[in-house]
Motif scaffolding. Structure first.
Motif, short mmCIF file in Angstrom:
data_model
loop_
_atom_site.label_atom_id
_atom_site.label_comp_id
_atom_site.label_asym_id
_atom_site.label_seq_id
_atom_site.Cartn_x
_atom_site.Cartn_y
_atom_site.Cartn_z
N TYR A 120 2.48 0.65 2.91
CA TYR A 120 2.15 -0.77 2.78
C TYR A 120 2.05 -1.15 1.30
CZ TYR A 120 1.06 -0.44 7.72
OH TYR A 120 1.16 -0.23 9.08
N PHE A 121 2.50 -2.37 1.02
CA PHE A 121 2.39 -2.89 -0.35
C PHE A 121 0.93 -3.10 -0.71
CE2 PHE A 121 6.80 -4.17 0.47
CZ PHE A 121 7.40 -3.82 -0.73
N ASP A 122 0.59 -2.69 -1.93
CA ASP A 122 -0.75 -2.95 -2.43
C ASP A 122 -0.93 -4.46 -2.61
OD1 ASP A 122 -3.32 -2.14 -3.87
OD2 ASP A 122 -2.30 -3.34 -5.40
N GLY A 123 -2.10 -4.94 -2.32
CA GLY A 123 -2.38 -6.37 -2.49
C GLY A 123 -2.08 -7.16 -1.24
N SER A 124 -0.81 -7.30 -0.90
CA SER A 124 -0.43 -8.11 0.26
C SER A 124 -0.69 -7.37 1.58
CB SER A 124 1.04 -8.51 0.17
OG SER A 124 1.89 -7.38 0.35
N GLY A 125 -0.58 -6.05 1.54
CA GLY A 125 -0.74 -5.28 2.76
C GLY A 125 0.48 -5.33 3.67
N HIS A 126 1.55 -5.94 3.20
CA HIS A 126 2.76 -6.02 4.01
C HIS A 126 3.41 -4.64 4.11
CE1 HIS A 126 3.12 -10.53 2.83
NE2 HIS A 126 2.30 -10.34 3.86
#
Length: 218
Positions: A120-126
């Motif tokens: 998962y992308f850090d920050g967005s959680g996507h």
């Protein structure tokens, strides 16, 4: 008659003297032809010598060069035979999400257009949903780490909010960090990047068990 005999004897002796003259002896070449090294045989004496294994930092440098040159087949030779290599997009390793590839998979996935889940992308959680090549461009060789600004062994050079748990996940490994302190002055170092090569020694050879990409996180 006596003088005629002497005359013919003198002629005969002169003739014999000419036939006994030896031709000049040709000097031997300073180096026998069979002893001259053939260009294709220069290293033949060393062909049977065992290949010297590279040390930790030399192996890590070579792996980074292979990543730069996208030499996946050569890189596969360094992947740990039983543990494979884990790809971590950030400094905190998630054993449940980070993908592990073995040597034969590494070669195949390079040409594969399948989209995989990498975490998962850090920050967005996507979710990080990418082909291997796209993941490589973003979370492996996103900068020229073969010419990194700084390197360190078993030391994290970048500073971020994310907890580095590499010692816990890789207790028997050594980690070489390839680090850039930043690229744009306006970001004041918050755009730093690291690529960490995680290696374990087995039977005198260093094997790749992890590739950790790290950057500033919130």
């Amino acid at each position: 008659m006596k003088y005629l005999f002497i005359f013919f004897t003198a002629i005969l002796l002169a003739s014999c003297a000419e036939t006994d003259v030896q031709e000049p002896v040709q000097e031997e070449p300073t180096e026998a032809i069979e002893d001259i090294e053939h260009p294709d045989e220069g290293n033949s004496a060393n062909e049977d010598e065992p290949k010297k294994e590279m040390g930790l930092e030399e192996t890590a440098d070579h792996i980074v060069t292979l990543l730069r040159d996208q030499e996946m087949e050569a890189l596969a030779d360094y992947v740990h035979p039983t543990k494979g290599v884990r790809f971590s997009p950030y400094g905190h390793i998630n054993v449940d999400e980070d993908k592990v590839l073995f040597a034969e998979q590494l070669v195949e996935v390079w040409e594969d257009e399948t989209v995989y889940h990498w975490g998962y992308f850090d920050g967005s959680g996507h979710p990080i949903e990418k082909t291997f090549r796209d993941y490589y461009d973003r979370f492996v060789y996103d900068h020229d780490y073969a010419n990194a600004e700084e390197t360190a062994v078993n030391e994290r050079l970048g500073d971020g909010m994310m907890i580095d748990n590499s010692d816990e996940i890789y207790p028997d490994a050594d980690i070489v960090d390839y680090y850039f302190s930043g690229f744009e002055e306006e970001y004041e170092g918050m755009d730093w990047r690291s690529l960490r090569i995680v290696l374990e020694e087995q039977d005198g050879k260093w094997y790749l068990v992890g590739i950790i990409h790290d950057e500033w996180t919130i």
